[in-house]
Scaffold this motif. Structure first.
Motif, short mmCIF file in Angstrom:
data_model
loop_
_atom_site.label_atom_id
_atom_site.label_comp_id
_atom_site.label_asym_id
_atom_site.label_seq_id
_atom_site.Cartn_x
_atom_site.Cartn_y
_atom_site.Cartn_z
N ALA A 1 0.84 -1.20 0.00
CA ALA A 1 0.00 0.00 0.00
C ALA A 1 0.87 1.25 0.00
CB ALA A 1 -0.92 -0.01 1.22
N PHE A 2 1.96 1.19 0.77
CA PHE A 2 2.85 2.35 0.85
C PHE A 2 3.53 2.62 -0.49
CE2 PHE A 2 6.55 4.81 2.10
CZ PHE A 2 5.97 5.73 2.96
N LEU A 3 3.91 1.53 -1.17
CA LEU A 3 4.56 1.68 -2.48
C LEU A 3 3.60 2.32 -3.48
CD1 LEU A 3 6.70 -1.55 -3.01
CD2 LEU A 3 7.46 0.82 -3.32
N LEU A 4 2.33 1.93 -3.42
CA LEU A 4 1.33 2.52 -4.30
C LEU A 4 1.26 4.03 -4.09
CD1 LEU A 4 -1.67 0.01 -4.34
CD2 LEU A 4 -0.08 0.59 -6.21
N VAL A 5 1.27 4.43 -2.83
CA VAL A 5 1.24 5.86 -2.52
C VAL A 5 2.48 6.55 -3.08
CG1 VAL A 5 1.27 7.57 -0.66
CG2 VAL A 5 -0.19 5.55 -0.48
N MET A 6 3.62 5.87 -2.92
CA MET A 6 4.88 6.45 -3.44
C MET A 6 4.81 6.64 -4.95
SD MET A 6 7.81 4.43 -1.24
CE MET A 6 9.20 4.89 -2.26
N ILE A 7 4.22 5.65 -5.64
CA ILE A 7 4.08 5.77 -7.10
C ILE A 7 3.16 6.95 -7.43
CG2 ILE A 7 3.19 4.66 -9.19
CD1 ILE A 7 3.98 1.96 -7.93
N MET A 8 2.04 7.00 -6.71
CA MET A 8 1.08 8.07 -7.00
C MET A 8 1.65 9.46 -6.75
SD MET A 8 -2.66 6.61 -5.93
CE MET A 8 -2.25 6.16 -4.27
N MET A 9 2.55 9.54 -5.76
CA MET A 9 3.13 10.84 -5.44
C MET A 9 4.36 11.13 -6.31
SD MET A 9 2.72 10.87 -1.29
CE MET A 9 3.55 12.43 -1.06
N GLY A 10 4.65 10.20 -7.21
CA GLY A 10 5.80 10.41 -8.09
C GLY A 10 7.14 10.29 -7.40
N LEU A 11 7.17 9.57 -6.28
CA LEU A 11 8.42 9.44 -5.53
C LEU A 11 9.23 8.24 -6.00
CD1 LEU A 11 6.96 10.19 -2.00
CD2 LEU A 11 8.38 11.71 -3.41
N VAL A 12 8.61 7.40 -6.79
CA VAL A 12 9.32 6.21 -7.28
C VAL A 12 8.65 5.82 -8.60
CG1 VAL A 12 7.84 4.54 -6.07
CG2 VAL A 12 10.19 3.93 -6.58
N THR A 13 9.46 5.30 -9.53
CA THR A 13 8.87 4.82 -10.78
C THR A 13 8.25 3.45 -10.52
OG1 THR A 13 10.86 3.66 -11.46
CG2 THR A 13 10.67 5.99 -12.12
N PRO A 14 7.24 3.06 -11.29
CA PRO A 14 6.64 1.74 -11.08
C PRO A 14 7.67 0.62 -11.14
CG PRO A 14 5.27 3.05 -12.53
CD PRO A 14 6.52 3.85 -12.31
N TRP A 15 8.67 0.76 -12.02
CA TRP A 15 9.69 -0.30 -12.14
C TRP A 15 10.53 -0.39 -10.87
CZ3 TRP A 15 8.72 -3.87 -15.29
CH2 TRP A 15 8.08 -3.61 -16.52
N ALA A 16 10.92 0.76 -10.38
CA ALA A 16 11.73 0.77 -9.15
C ALA A 16 10.89 0.24 -7.98
CB ALA A 16 12.22 2.18 -8.85
N ALA A 17 9.58 0.53 -8.00
CA ALA A 17 8.70 0.03 -6.95
C ALA A 17 8.65 -1.49 -6.99
CB ALA A 17 7.30 0.61 -7.11
N LEU A 18 8.62 -2.03 -8.21
CA LEU A 18 8.58 -3.48 -8.38
C LEU A 18 9.87 -4.12 -7.85
CD1 LEU A 18 6.17 -4.85 -9.64
CD2 LEU A 18 7.48 -5.12 -11.77
N ALA A 19 10.98 -3.39 -8.02
CA ALA A 19 12.26 -3.90 -7.52
C ALA A 19 12.33 -3.78 -6.00
CB ALA A 19 13.40 -3.12 -8.16
N ALA A 20 11.68 -2.75 -5.46
CA ALA A 20 11.76 -2.52 -4.02
C ALA A 20 10.87 -3.48 -3.25
CB ALA A 20 11.35 -1.08 -3.70
N PHE A 21 9.81 -3.98 -3.91
CA PHE A 21 8.87 -4.84 -3.18
C PHE A 21 9.50 -6.10 -2.60
CE2 PHE A 21 5.13 -7.73 -2.86
CZ PHE A 21 4.48 -7.03 -1.86
N PRO A 22 10.33 -6.85 -3.38
CA PRO A 22 10.99 -8.03 -2.79
C PRO A 22 11.87 -7.66 -1.59
CG PRO A 22 11.26 -8.04 -5.16
CD PRO A 22 10.64 -6.72 -4.81
#
Lengths: 325, 272
Positions: free
Chosen positions: B142-163
């Motif tokens: 949920a936090f990563l989604l917020v980060m994506i929405m706020m433009g703090l992380v690219t979706p690809w970087a978010a995908l890498a950060a999730f693991p």
């Protein structure tokens, strides 16, 4: 022939009735310095209802936990369904049903979910779990409460649900630790009825209790435990015959010295026991000796002639003093 | 088969995936059947989100842009966001593995009934580890989604950060479970709460570790959330290098060791 059937009856689980399913030899359980079970021997046979009778702290629950393969024996030998409870514990538990003393139902789940989630611990498929849950809820008369959370259920309902949960894996042996403690008479009778039905299906019942009536009604055989040891074991009626006279005369006196009354009763019946509130006169024929009491000049305010029961045996063997556990 | 052998080594007991799954499934039933519980679980990520908004905007407006090693510069909010992601992973995992687990262990006697079945104490530990990890994963997802929405992380970087967030969840779940087996009563959780907060604020979350004096820096480098923060930051902002490997190994070793402790303590406690 000595009464042993040449072709033993076989019930649903394919175990011959009367075959030993639990065997304990010099079984011991210690917790630190405390010896909870102090070298007990017993054999439980398939299809019978076997009781452990004893006051709190007598070692009943510790024995049950060892049979249930959740507490390793400290010493002695124990086999359950022919297996070792420590090395093959999981295989044994797969074939046992356990109804613990305190209901430890899942309060956050519904009655039905309690059964279906429990079924998964036995690797029962979802569809089968649902089918069994519905059957069992009907069996314990809780089908109308299936979707209810556990919390608001009455004590009797919770206990019935716990019994239903213990049956989810279609067990060969059901262990019941004080199954009716704390229940009102109606609830208790319903539990007895259901347990009797299980017994008729050929399921081996192992129960602990301190209700003599329960032991007499349900148990084919029982052991009386005291201080971690077995002090007697047999069928309820045989225990009464062996340890007690056929009848007991209870005498109450208005405000008299019980000891001096007891002195006057010497020679009547087999023996006299003095209690704070009454005298017990042990005899095989109560009605025959009551006139003798009056002939000796005693004027009891109350006279009760009753058949002797397991409670008389129990108190005789384990003493009347209250031991706080 | 691998799982069974892994269980043997880590827990010193049989661990069968079907039994572990059954233990986790019980907890999942709760979320599925009670909608309110789902929101309760999600509400847990609100805390790091509030920090992101309050500290990110507030302090961020004072400190301005943060220069990175590779010459890029990022907003203060983008700097603390990965650290708060690691924190939400930790919080989610610990919420389940400490108080809830302790209640089931000590007060609800939940495991007494589970252990009357073929399920072993080690399997209970693994099952609860999975569940606490799932809760942590919900928080961090949920936090990563917020980060994506706020433009703090690219979706690809978010995908890498999730693991990386998942690994943090696993490690802290295991630590939480192990810790709970040592807790004497509820008041002990007051202390663990303080430690948890200290980890949150000192793990290079809001300022780079280089601003701390040497002894404090060494101390922080020994604690687990620091390695989690370093890892999520490397995954989202770079660079991935040999220190990232150290962070990864630290969390893996911690997870295995804490799981081993939890499983063994569970057996000692519940098979008396």
């Amino acid at each position: 022939m000595t009464g042993i059937s040449a072709t033993p009856a076989v019930h649903g689980h394919g175990l011959a009735t009367g075959e030993p399913v639990v065997r304990a030899r010099s079984l011991v359980k210690r917790f630190g310095d405390i010896t909870a079970v102090d070298g007990v021997d017993f054999t439980i046979r398939s299809g019978e209802a076997f009781g452990f009778l004893g006051r709190n702290g007598a070692g009943k629950t510790s024995t049950m936990r060892m049979i249930g393969c959740v507490s390793p024996p400290s010493d002695g030998r124990l086999t359950v369904l022919g297996m070792d409870p420590v090395r093959e514990g999981a295989s044994v538990r797969a074939r046992l049903g356990v109804c613990p003393q305190e209901d430890n139902l899942d309060l956050e789940l519904t009655a039905r979910q309690n059964l279906t989630t429990y079924a998964r611990y036995f690797r029962i498929t979802r569809a089968e779990a649902r089918r069994r849950a519905d059957d069992l809820l009907r069996f314990v008369q809780l089908d109308d409460r299936a979707a209810s959370k556990v919390e608001p259920l009455s004590g009797g309902m919770k206990r019935r649900l716990t019994i239903a949960r213990a049956l989810i894996n279609d067990p060969e042996i059901v262990l019941l630790d004080e199954p009716t403690t704390g229940l009102d008479p109606q609830a208790r009778h319903l539990v007895w009825e259901r347990l009797f039905q299980l017994k008729q299906r050929g399921i081996t019942l192992v129960l602990t209790t301190h209700y003599m009536e329960e032991a007499e009604q349900l148990c084919d055989r029982l052991v009386i435990m005291d201080g971690g040891r077995i002090v007697a074991q047999d069928a309820p009626r045989a225990l009464i015959d062996a340890h007690c006279t056929k009848e007991v005369v209870e005498l109450r006196f208005a405000a008299e010295d019980h000891e001096s009354c007891a002195d006057k009763l010497v020679g009547i019946g087999s023996h006299v026991e003095v209690l704070p509130d009454r005298l017990l006169l042990y005899t095989d024929d109560g009605d025959a000796i009551v006139p003798t009491v009056y002939e000796r000049g005693l004027r009891p305010s109350g006279v009760l002639v009753r058949r002797s029961g397991l409670e008389d045996v129990f108190l005789h063997l384990t003493g009347r003093t209250l031991v706080e556990a | 088969m691998v799982a069974v052998m892994l269980g043997r080594v880590v827990a010193g007991d049989v661990v069968r995936p079907a039994h572990v799954g059954a233990v986790t499934a019980r907890d999942l039933t709760l979320i599925r059947s009670a909608g309110s519980y789902f929101w309760l679980v999600l509400s847990g990520f609100a805390e790091p989100l509030l920090y992101l908004l309050a500290v990110g905007w507030g302090v961020g407006s004072l400190v301005g842009a943060i220069p990175l090693e590779d010459g890029r510069s990022i907003s203060y909010q983008a700097f603390i966001a990965p650290a708060l992601l690691a924190t939400s992973a930790m919080n989610g995992a610990l919420a389940e593995a400490t108080i809830n687990f302790f209640a089931k262990l000590r007060y609800l006697k939940h495991y007494d009934s589970v252990l009357n079945t073929p399920v072993t104490p080690a399997e209970v530990a693994f099952g609860e580890l999975m569940w606490a990890t799932i809760r942590g994963a919900l928080y961090s997802g949920a936090f990563l989604l917020v980060m994506i929405m706020m433009g703090l992380v690219t979706p690809w970087a978010a995908l890498a950060a999730f693991p990386a967030a998942l690994l943090i969840c696993l490690a802290f779940s295991a630590v939480g479970l192990a810790m709970s087996t040592f807790m004497r009563d509820w008041s002990d959780f007051e202390y663990s709460g303080v430690v948890q907060f200290a980890l949150f604020v000192f793990s290079g979350t809001f300022v780079p570790l280089s601003v701390f004096p040497e002894p404090a820096r060494i101390l922080v480098e020994l604690t687990p959330l620091y390695h989690g923060v370093e890892l999520t930051r490397a995954m989202t902002l770079g660079p991935l290098d040999s220190t990232s490997l150290v962070n990864l190994l630290y969390l893996l070793v911690l997870m295995v060791a804490a799981t081993a402790v939890a499983a063994r303590r569970m057996r000692r406690r519940l098979r008396r």
